[in-house]
Design an enzyme around this catalytic site. Structure first.
Site, mmCIF file in Angstrom:
data_model
loop_
_atom_site.group_PDB
_atom_site.id
_atom_site.type_symbol
_atom_site.label_atom_id
_atom_site.label_comp_id
_atom_site.label_asym_id
_atom_site.label_seq_id
_atom_site.Cartn_x
_atom_site.Cartn_y
_atom_site.Cartn_z
ATOM 1 N N ALA A 7 0.858 -1.182 0.000
ATOM 2 C CA ALA A 7 0.000 0.000 0.000
ATOM 3 C C ALA A 7 0.894 1.232 0.000
ATOM 4 O O ALA A 7 1.580 1.509 0.978
ATOM 5 C CB ALA A 7 -0.899 -0.001 1.231
ATOM 6 N N MET A 8 0.913 1.952 -1.109
ATOM 7 C CA MET A 8 1.769 3.129 -1.259
ATOM 8 C C MET A 8 0.918 4.386 -1.205
ATOM 9 O O MET A 8 0.080 4.612 -2.075
ATOM 10 C CB MET A 8 2.558 3.043 -2.566
ATOM 11 N N GLY A 10 2.221 7.529 -1.000
ATOM 12 C CA GLY A 10 2.934 8.705 -1.470
ATOM 13 C C GLY A 10 3.793 9.339 -0.406
ATOM 14 O O GLY A 10 4.411 10.381 -0.632
ATOM 15 N N GLY A 11 3.875 8.711 0.770
ATOM 16 C CA GLY A 11 4.705 9.210 1.853
ATOM 17 C C GLY A 11 6.023 8.470 1.936
ATOM 18 O O GLY A 11 6.254 7.474 1.238
ATOM 19 N N CYS A 105 -9.993 2.270 9.115
ATOM 20 C CA CYS A 105 -9.396 2.287 7.779
ATOM 21 C C CYS A 105 -8.465 1.093 7.603
ATOM 22 O O CYS A 105 -8.455 0.452 6.549
ATOM 23 C CB CYS A 105 -8.641 3.591 7.562
ATOM 24 N N CYS A 203 -7.810 12.168 6.532
ATOM 25 C CA CYS A 203 -7.709 12.562 5.123
ATOM 26 C C CYS A 203 -9.019 13.051 4.519
ATOM 27 O O CYS A 203 -9.001 13.792 3.546
ATOM 28 C CB CYS A 203 -7.154 11.407 4.300
#
Length: 364
Positions: A7-8, A10-11, A105, A203
Site C-alpha cells: 500500500a503506497m 505517497g509518503g 481504515c 484525510c
C-alpha cells in the site's frame, strides 16, 4: 521470492517499505487507494494547508517512487468502502462518541479491501508502512502482532482490529527501524518524498473541521442542547454534540471561572456535561465488538490497556463477559475514557486484542 502488494500512500514510510521489500528479493507491486473524497474545498490535494494523506498529489508522488524503484504501480478506486468509513465517522459523532477512523481504515481498507486485490492478482503478502512488527514464529504457530522497536512511532494500537487469520500474510518491515533511519534510507536513495512531512490529519475531514463534515452528511440533524455542570447546573447552550469529545477543555463556549472539561455527552438529550479535571477519572471501562489476536480469553487476566493512541498503557485486570465484550479495571484511575475510542490490551510488546469503548466505569 514472494509476490508482495504494498500500500503506497505517497509518503516516505510506504516508499521505503516498497524499497526494502524489493531489496529483500520480493516481487513488489505498488497500490494507491483512491478514496474519491475531496477535503480541500475544491483543490487538488496540494492546495491543502493541513497535512493529510491520499490526495491526488500523493498519488503522483507514489507513482514517481514506483517508477524510480522499477516496480509496477496501480491506483485503484476504493471510493465505495471509503464512503462506508466516512459514514462510520459521522454516525459515531451523532451518537455522542468519538470515532477512530485510522483503526477502521486499517481493518476495512488496508487489511481488508487490499487483501481482496492481492488475492485477485495471486500475491502472497500485503505490506504497509506501519511501525509495528509481526512475529511469524515456527510453522503452524499463530503469528503475533508486536510493538515497533521505536516507541515514539509505534502504531500497533491502530492495528488491533486486523483479522487474526491474516497475520501470517502481512509484512511490516518498518517495525525494526526508527523514523530517522527511514528518512536516511530515503535520502540515500534520493527518493522525491525523503523530506515530505508526515500526514497528521484525517484525510477526508475538510479544512473547516469534522463538525462541518457531520453537518454536510447529515443536514437534517439538529443536536443542539444544554451545557450543564456535573451537579446539574445549566451554564449554557451549544450548537451540536459533534463539536465535543470527552476530556475537551478548549472551545466549550462557556466561562466558568475555573478550568472545566467535557465529562460526559448524552446523545439522547444532546446534553454536554462539564466538570473539573478530577471528574474525568474512571476506574475502568467496558468495551464491545472485541477482536482478539490470541485465543479469545474466557477468564480474567492481567495486562496493560491503552485507551488512546498517544496515551501510555496502564496496568489492569481484564474480565471477559463473552467473546466480544470485556471490562477492564485499572490499577489507578485514568482520565478521559472516551466512548468510541479503542481499548487495546498488551502483554509487554504483544498486542492481545482490543475492543471499542462503550463507557467508562466509576468503580469496579
Amino acid at each position: 521470492m514472494a509476490h508482495v502488494v504494498v500500500a503506497m500512500s505517497g509518503g516516505v514510510d510506504s516508499s521505503v517499505t516498497a524499497w526494502l521489500l524489493k531489496e529483500q528479493g520480493h516481487q513488489v507491486t505498488g497500490l494507491f487507494m483512491r478514496h474519491g473524497v475531496n477535503s480541500c474545498g475544491g483543490g487538488n490535494g496540494a492546495a491543502c494547508n493541513r497535512r493529510r494523506c491520499c490526495s491526488a498529489a500523493d498519488a503522483a508522488d507514489a507513482r514517481r517512487v514506483a517508477d524510480l524503484l522499477g516496480i509496477p504501480f496501480f491506483a485503484l478506486d476504493f471510493s465505495l468502502p471509503f464512503s462506508q468509513l466516512v459514514d462510520y465517522f459521522v454516525d459515531e459523532y451523532t451518537r455522542g462518541r468519538t470515532p477512530n477512523p485510522c483503526v477502521r481504515c486499517n481493518s476495512l481498507l488496508k487489511f481488508g479491501e487490499l487483501f481482496r486485490y492481492a488475492e485477485s492478482v495471486g500475491a502472497d503478502y500485503v505490506a504497509t508502512g506501519h511501525y509495528a512488527r509481526i512475529e511469524h514464529g515456527v510453522s503452524g504457530s499463530t503469528p503475533k502482532l508486536l510493538r515497533a522497536i521505536d516507541p515514539a512511532k509505534d502504531q500497533s494500537y491502530v492495528l488491533f482490529e486486523i483479522d487474526r487469520s491474516r497475520l501470517g500474510q502481512i509484512l511490516l518491515p518498518l517495525g525494526l527501524l526508527t523514523k530517522s533511519q527511514v528518512r536516511e534510507y530515503a535520502r540515500q536513495l534520493r527518493l522525491p518524498v525523503a523530506e515530505k512531512p508526515d500526514s497528521q490529519e484525517v484525510c477526508f475531514v475538510p479544512e473547516e473541521g469534522h463538525a462541518a463534515l457531520v453537518r454536510s452528511r447529515r443536514p437534517e440533524w439538529n443536536s443542539g442542547g444544554l451545557i450543564v455542570t456535573v451537579d446539574g447546573q445549566v451554564v449554557g447552550r451549544h450548537e451540536g454534540i459533534e463539536k465535543f469529545t470527552i476530556g475537551q477543555r478548549k472551545g466549550l463556549g462557556v466561562a466558568l471561572g475555573a478550568r472545566h472539561y467535557v465529562v460526559r455527552i448524552d446523545p439522547e438529550s444532546h446534553t454536554v456535561v462539564v466538570g473539573p479535571r478530577e471528574a474525568l477519572a474512571r476506574r475502568g471501562l467496558i468495551a464491545t465488538d472485541a477482536n482478539w489476536l490470541i485465543d479469545p480469553p474466557s477468564r480474567p487476566f492481567r495486562c496493560q490497556v491503552k485507551i488512546r493512541y498517544r496515551t501510555p498503557p496502564v496496568e489492569a485486570e481484564v474480565i471477559p463477559e463473552d467473546s466480544r465484550t470485556f471490562r477492564a479495571i485499572f490499577d489507578r484511575p485514568c482520565d478521559a475514557v472516551t466512548p468510541g475510542q479503542a481499548a487495546v490490551c498488551y502483554d509487554g510488546d504483544q498486542v492481545l486484542g482490543g475492543g471499542w469503548i462503550l463507557d467508562g466505569l466509576d468503580s469496579p
